[in-house]
Every structure is written in C-alpha cells, then in structure tokens.
Design a protein around this motif. Structure first.
Motif, PDB file in Angstrom:
ATOM      1  N   UNK A   1       2.947  -5.787   9.459  1.00 46.08           N
ATOM      2  CA  UNK A   1       1.626  -6.193   9.923  1.00 46.08           C
ATOM      3  C   UNK A   1       1.731  -7.390  10.859  1.00 46.08           C
ATOM      4  N   UNK A   2       2.675  -8.271  10.577  1.00 45.25           N
ATOM      5  CA  UNK A   2       2.888  -9.436  11.438  1.00 45.25           C
ATOM      6  C   UNK A   2       3.317  -9.015  12.835  1.00 45.25           C
ATOM      7  N   UNK A   3       4.189  -7.997  12.919  1.00 47.76           N
ATOM      8  CA  UNK A   3       4.661  -7.522  14.219  1.00 47.76           C
ATOM      9  C   UNK A   3       3.517  -6.901  15.014  1.00 47.76           C
ATOM     10  N   UNK A   4       2.637  -6.190  14.326  1.00 49.22           N
ATOM     11  CA  UNK A   4       1.486  -5.595  15.008  1.00 49.22           C
ATOM     12  C   UNK A   4       0.557  -6.683  15.529  1.00 49.22           C
ATOM     13  N   UNK A   5       0.296  -7.696  14.708  1.00 49.32           N
ATOM     14  CA  UNK A   5      -0.566  -8.806  15.127  1.00 49.32           C
ATOM     15  C   UNK A   5       0.007  -9.510  16.348  1.00 49.32           C
ATOM     16  N   UNK A   6       1.318  -9.722  16.347  1.00 43.63           N
ATOM     17  CA  UNK A   6       1.964 -10.381  17.490  1.00 43.63           C
ATOM     18  C   UNK A   6       1.867  -9.526  18.744  1.00 43.63           C
ATOM     19  N   UNK A   7       1.993  -8.205  18.585  1.00 39.34           N
ATOM     20  CA  UNK A   7       1.902  -7.305  19.738  1.00 39.34           C
ATOM     21  C   UNK A   7       0.503  -7.352  20.351  1.00 39.34           C
TER      22      UNK A   7
ATOM     23  N   UNK B   1      -5.110  -3.503  10.904  1.00 38.70           N
ATOM     24  CA  UNK B   1      -3.725  -3.852  11.214  1.00 38.70           C
ATOM     25  C   UNK B   1      -2.741  -3.260  10.202  1.00 38.70           C
ATOM     26  N   UNK B   2      -3.112  -3.253   8.927  1.00 41.33           N
ATOM     27  CA  UNK B   2      -2.166  -2.803   7.905  1.00 41.33           C
ATOM     28  C   UNK B   2      -1.886  -1.308   8.032  1.00 41.33           C
ATOM     29  N   UNK B   3      -2.925  -0.506   8.241  1.00 40.99           N
ATOM     30  CA  UNK B   3      -2.722   0.935   8.384  1.00 40.99           C
ATOM     31  C   UNK B   3      -2.017   1.260   9.695  1.00 40.99           C
ATOM     32  N   UNK B   4      -2.304   0.488  10.740  1.00 40.34           N
ATOM     33  CA  UNK B   4      -1.601   0.690  12.011  1.00 40.34           C
ATOM     34  C   UNK B   4      -0.119   0.402  11.844  1.00 40.34           C
ATOM     35  N   UNK B   5       0.201  -0.647  11.087  1.00 43.16           N
ATOM     36  CA  UNK B   5       1.603  -1.009  10.857  1.00 43.16           C
ATOM     37  C   UNK B   5       2.343   0.126  10.139  1.00 43.16           C
ATOM     38  N   UNK B   6       1.682   0.751   9.167  1.00 35.74           N
ATOM     39  CA  UNK B   6       2.297   1.877   8.459  1.00 35.74           C
ATOM     40  C   UNK B   6       2.533   3.057   9.403  1.00 35.74           C
ATOM     41  N   UNK B   7       1.596   3.289  10.300  1.00 35.59           N
ATOM     42  CA  UNK B   7       1.692   4.430  11.207  1.00 35.59           C
ATOM     43  C   UNK B   7       2.855   4.295  12.181  1.00 35.59           C
ATOM     44  N   UNK B   8       3.079   3.080  12.699  1.00 27.55           N
ATOM     45  CA  UNK B   8       4.137   2.896  13.701  1.00 27.55           C
ATOM     46  C   UNK B   8       5.405   2.297  13.083  1.00 27.55           C
ATOM     47  N   UNK B   9       5.453   2.251  11.740  1.00 26.17           N
ATOM     48  CA  UNK B   9       6.637   1.779  11.014  1.00 26.17           C
ATOM     49  C   UNK B   9       7.027   0.356  11.447  1.00 26.17           C
TER      50      UNK B   9
END
Length: 292
Positions: free
Chosen positions: A29-35, A18-26
């Motif tokens: 990490x919380x927003x990625x988890x919610x998505x 999740x953390x590296x994905x969050x960096x990739x899509x700017x």
C-alpha cells in the motif's frame, strides 16, 4: 510519466481504494501511495480527494483517469501485436462475459481453448452488457459477449439466436396457450433482471413498442432465484429457451414469447478497426466452431 504510476492510479480508482489496488498489482500500500504522489507531483495537480479511507477523483483526476486507461490499453495492444509478429503463442486474452448464459454457451469453449492454448492467460471480467461495452470501448478488453444489436463502433460475430420464453406459475390459465405476446401478460407483475442486463433492454423496449410500461415487482441477478419467485407467484419472468430448459421446475411453465425483435441474439464483439490479438482471434475461431 511512467507506466507503473499510471497503472497504480487506474487501479486505485477502479478498486475503490489503495489497499485493494495494492493487492491487484502485487505491491504494498505504501508503494501505491508513493506512485500516486509521484504522478501528482509530476503533473502538478491533485488527482484524488482523500477523505479518511475513501478517495474520489478531482476534476483533473477524471481527465487523467480516462487518458491513463487509454495509454495502458494501447501499451497492452502494442505488446500483443509484437508478440504475434514474433510468433509467440503466449499472451493474455482479456475477455468480458455477461452472467446470463455464460455457463451454457462458453464452458465448452473455455475447455477447448485451454486445451489448445495452455500458455495463454485468460483475464475474465463478468458484468452486464453495458459495463462490458464501456470496458471494450476504453480498450481494457479485447472481446466481449453482448446481445445484438450493438453500436456501429463495434464489429461482431454471431454466436447463437434463441427465442425467449415467458415463465409463468403453473396455476396461471395462460399456461394452456402454445405461445404468448406481451400484450397478453401486460397486466401481470414482471420479474426482471438487474439494470445492467441487456435482456432487460430487450423486454422493456418491446413493452414500449406495445404501448405500455410493465409493473416490475422484483429485479434480481440470479436466474435460479427468479425461477423460484415465479413459482411462488410473485410474477412472470423471461429467459432464453436454452436457459429455461435447464431450470425445469414443477411449479413453473415456459411458454414461447411470440414477439418480434425479442430473440436472445448473442455475439462476440470487438472494437471496429482495432487490432485483434492472436489470443482473441483464437477465441473467435473456437467460439465460431462451437456455435455451429
């Protein structure tokens, strides 16, 4: 189902967390988890097995991942096609290049492309040919460079054809020969590239046609390291002539490999029948000029 949730899910899988994905899509990490949670709730199935800081795909996740990649690729292709229709000279070139030969073949093309199309963003992916073909097949890249032959699902434009040379330690008596066949060196240890490199397939297929399996002493992804290993007497290696000429070493000799079907025959490759965006067509034109 929203594009943003699909993109977040694909990047979590691709980036391995999740953390590296969050960096990739700017995003956070919380927003990625919610998505991801939103996508799972909408589909009614869990997509990821969460185990501490690691996660793996469920059976449903495998299906969604494959489909999501296609949806995102089709969206990108749609936007590119509409931009071309409007005459927009901006956009993105999604390009895949193998590590071997990239600097020699493509640095001049990059310079010319950037000068002529300064507003086009280049998203470069560097991998072995096998991985690049998978990304191209999935629609995540517009063009890749790969050794020929390629699958009939692809179209291609030739870039360059070079003979291979055998790198031998200066002390080996075979360096006195003007050329060598694989049967001449089959008893020597081979130093090959890592498994993702298409050049390995060329060498191993040729060995198979000659009725033997080589003794592979070392595999590496670094050309300079391979040359040094040859100099140290660890075995022999194979390089395209143009690359070997740039790695002149006092303790290594390069002898032409006189073996059928072993040329370093590289081309730009794209999906047959797919729409080729303006940015990719421009790259094809410049690389064709450079190859002349």
């Amino acid at each position: 189902m929203e594009i943003r949730t699909l993109r977040a899910f694909v990047e979590v899988v691709r980036q391995g967390g999740f953390s590296r994905a969050a960096e990739t899509i700017f995003a956070t990490q919380s927003a990625v988890s919610k998505a991801i949670k939103q996508l799972e709730d909408e589909l009614g199935v869990p997509l990821l097995n969460r185990q501490g800081h690691k996660s793996s795909l469920t059976a449903a996740g495998e299906i969604v991942y494959v489909r999501a990649r296609r949806i995102l690729a089709e969206r990108d292709a749609l936007l590119s096609e509409l931009d071309d229709l409007r005459g927009v000279k901006r956009g993105v070139l999604r390009l895949g290049l193998p590590p071997l030969g990239t600097a020699t073949l493509f640095a001049p093309v990059f310079a010319a492309y950037r000068s002529r199309y300064p507003q086009i963003e280049i998203n470069l992916v560097e991998h072995g040919s096998g991985m690049l073909e998978d990304l191209l097949r999935a629609g995540e890249l517009d063009l890749i460079a790969s050794l020929l032959p390629v699958s009939q699902e692809f179209d291609w434009q030739e870039l360059r054809r070079e003979p291979l040379v055998v790198l031998l330690p200066e002390s080996n008596p075979l360096v006195e020969r003007p050329s060598l066949k694989l049967v001449d060196v089959k008893e020597l240890p081979f130093i090959l590239f890592q498994s993702g490199f298409a050049l390995n397939r060329v060498i191993l297929d040729a060995c198979k046609r000659n009725g033997f399996e080589p003794n592979v002493s070392v595999q590496s992804g670094q050309v300079d390291f391979i040359v040094e290993l040859v100099a140290a007497g660890m075995g022999i290696a194979f390089l395209p002539r143009m690359i070997a000429d740039q790695r002149d070493h006092a303790l290594v000799r390069a002898i032409t490999l006189a073996e059928p079907q072993t040329d370093y025959h590289i081309a730009m490759v794209w999906r047959r029948g797919s729409y080729v965006p303006h940015a990719a067509r421009a790259w094809l034109q410049l690389s064709k000029i450079s190859a002349v």
